[in-house]
Design a protein around this motif. Structure first.
Motif, PDB file in Angstrom:
ATOM      1  N   ILE A  46      -5.544  -3.505   5.521  1.00 16.15           N
ATOM      2  CA  ILE A  46      -6.905  -3.533   4.990  1.00 16.15           C
ATOM      3  C   ILE A  46      -7.581  -2.187   5.207  1.00 16.15           C
ATOM      4  O   ILE A  46      -7.405  -1.561   6.248  1.00 16.15           O
ATOM      5  N   ARG A  47      -8.372  -1.758   4.238  1.00 19.99           N
ATOM      6  CA  ARG A  47      -9.264  -0.610   4.416  1.00 19.99           C
ATOM      7  C   ARG A  47     -10.562  -0.927   3.688  1.00 19.99           C
ATOM      8  O   ARG A  47     -10.548  -1.238   2.499  1.00 19.99           O
ATOM      9  N   ASN A  48     -11.664  -0.880   4.416  1.00 19.76           N
ATOM     10  CA  ASN A  48     -12.992  -1.153   3.853  1.00 19.76           C
ATOM     11  C   ASN A  48     -13.044  -2.498   3.124  1.00 19.76           C
ATOM     12  O   ASN A  48     -13.546  -2.597   2.005  1.00 19.76           O
ATOM     13  N   LYS A  49     -12.490  -3.517   3.763  1.00 18.70           N
ATOM     14  CA  LYS A  49     -12.483  -4.891   3.247  1.00 18.70           C
ATOM     15  C   LYS A  49     -11.720  -5.040   1.935  1.00 18.70           C
ATOM     16  O   LYS A  49     -11.950  -5.966   1.169  1.00 18.70           O
ATOM     17  N   ARG A  50     -10.791  -4.134   1.679  1.00 14.65           N
ATOM     18  CA  ARG A  50      -9.920  -4.217   0.500  1.00 14.65           C
ATOM     19  C   ARG A  50      -8.478  -4.304   0.964  1.00 14.65           C
ATOM     20  O   ARG A  50      -8.061  -3.593   1.864  1.00 14.65           O
ATOM     21  N   ILE A  51      -7.714  -5.173   0.321  1.00 22.14           N
ATOM     22  CA  ILE A  51      -6.309  -5.355   0.673  1.00 22.14           C
ATOM     23  C   ILE A  51      -5.498  -4.239   0.032  1.00 22.14           C
ATOM     24  O   ILE A  51      -5.508  -4.065  -1.187  1.00 22.14           O
ATOM     25  N   LEU A  52      -4.791  -3.470   0.870  1.00 26.02           N
ATOM     26  CA  LEU A  52      -3.939  -2.395   0.378  1.00 26.02           C
ATOM     27  C   LEU A  52      -2.499  -2.864   0.206  1.00 26.02           C
ATOM     28  O   LEU A  52      -1.809  -2.430  -0.716  1.00 26.02           O
ATOM     29  N   ALA A  53      -2.034  -3.732   1.113  1.00 23.74           N
ATOM     30  CA  ALA A  53      -0.651  -4.206   1.047  1.00 23.74           C
ATOM     31  C   ALA A  53      -0.492  -5.457   1.896  1.00 23.74           C
ATOM     32  O   ALA A  53      -1.293  -5.717   2.790  1.00 23.74           O
ATOM     33  N   THR A  54       0.539  -6.236   1.593  1.00 22.24           N
ATOM     34  CA  THR A  54       0.926  -7.371   2.425  1.00 22.24           C
ATOM     35  C   THR A  54       2.422  -7.275   2.671  1.00 22.24           C
ATOM     36  O   THR A  54       3.146  -6.629   1.906  1.00 22.24           O
ATOM     37  N   GLY A  55       2.888  -7.906   3.740  1.00 22.91           N
ATOM     38  CA  GLY A  55       4.315  -7.889   4.023  1.00 22.91           C
ATOM     39  C   GLY A  55       4.689  -8.950   5.033  1.00 22.91           C
ATOM     40  O   GLY A  55       3.832  -9.550   5.675  1.00 22.91           O
ATOM     41  N   TYR A  56       5.994  -9.181   5.156  1.00 24.98           N
ATOM     42  CA  TYR A  56       6.507 -10.169   6.099  1.00 24.98           C
ATOM     43  C   TYR A  56       7.877  -9.722   6.565  1.00 24.98           C
ATOM     44  O   TYR A  56       8.519  -8.868   5.951  1.00 24.98           O
ATOM     45  N   ASN A  57       8.342 -10.289   7.678  1.00 24.45           N
ATOM     46  CA  ASN A  57       9.620  -9.888   8.248  1.00 24.45           C
ATOM     47  C   ASN A  57      10.768 -10.679   7.650  1.00 24.45           C
ATOM     48  O   ASN A  57      10.586 -11.744   7.070  1.00 24.45           O
ATOM     49  N   GLY A  58      11.958 -10.123   7.796  1.00 32.91           N
ATOM     50  CA  GLY A  58      13.158 -10.792   7.315  1.00 32.91           C
ATOM     51  C   GLY A  58      14.288  -9.795   7.169  1.00 32.91           C
ATOM     52  O   GLY A  58      14.136  -8.606   7.428  1.00 32.91           O
ATOM     53  N   ALA A  59      15.424 -10.293   6.749  1.00 33.04           N
ATOM     54  CA  ALA A  59      16.596  -9.441   6.550  1.00 33.04           C
ATOM     55  C   ALA A  59      16.362  -8.513   5.356  1.00 33.04           C
ATOM     56  O   ALA A  59      15.691  -8.888   4.397  1.00 33.04           O
ATOM     57  N   PRO A  60      16.917  -7.291   5.412  1.00 37.44           N
ATOM     58  CA  PRO A  60      16.807  -6.385   4.265  1.00 37.44           C
ATOM     59  C   PRO A  60      17.451  -6.998   3.021  1.00 37.44           C
ATOM     60  O   PRO A  60      18.354  -7.834   3.116  1.00 37.44           O
ATOM     61  N   SER A  61      17.010  -6.567   1.875  1.00 33.95           N
ATOM     62  CA  SER A  61      17.531  -7.068   0.613  1.00 33.95           C
ATOM     63  C   SER A  61      19.049  -6.906   0.552  1.00 33.95           C
ATOM     64  O   SER A  61      19.587  -5.854   0.898  1.00 33.95           O
TER      65      SER A  61
END
Length: 68
Positions: A46-61
């Motif tokens: 988050i920057r200035n109440k705006r979502i820049l990115a999301t992500g989660y853990n797991g095995a690489p593609s």
């Protein structure tokens, strides 16, 4: 002149979560996409109440998921 009486109740006040609660709930929801069998971790950048990115853990593609 005839006056009309408005009998409807005013709308209930909406409960809006704080920004911190909103973004934490979003991170918990993102964590449900995790492919790890042990830990489900979600992140929201988050920057200035705006979502820049999301992500989660797991095995690489392309790699097999699970405990090694």
């Amino acid at each position: 002149m005839v006056a009309k009486i408005h009998s409807e109740k005013p709308p209930a006040k909406l409960h809006r979560p704080s920004w911190d609660d909103y973004f934490m709930n979003l991170a918990q929801h993102v964590a449900t996409r995790s492919t790890c069998l042990r830990h489900h971790v979600g992140a929201v950048l988050i920057r200035n109440k705006r979502i820049l990115a999301t992500g989660y853990n797991g095995a690489p593609s392309g790699m097999k998921r699970g405990i090694r």
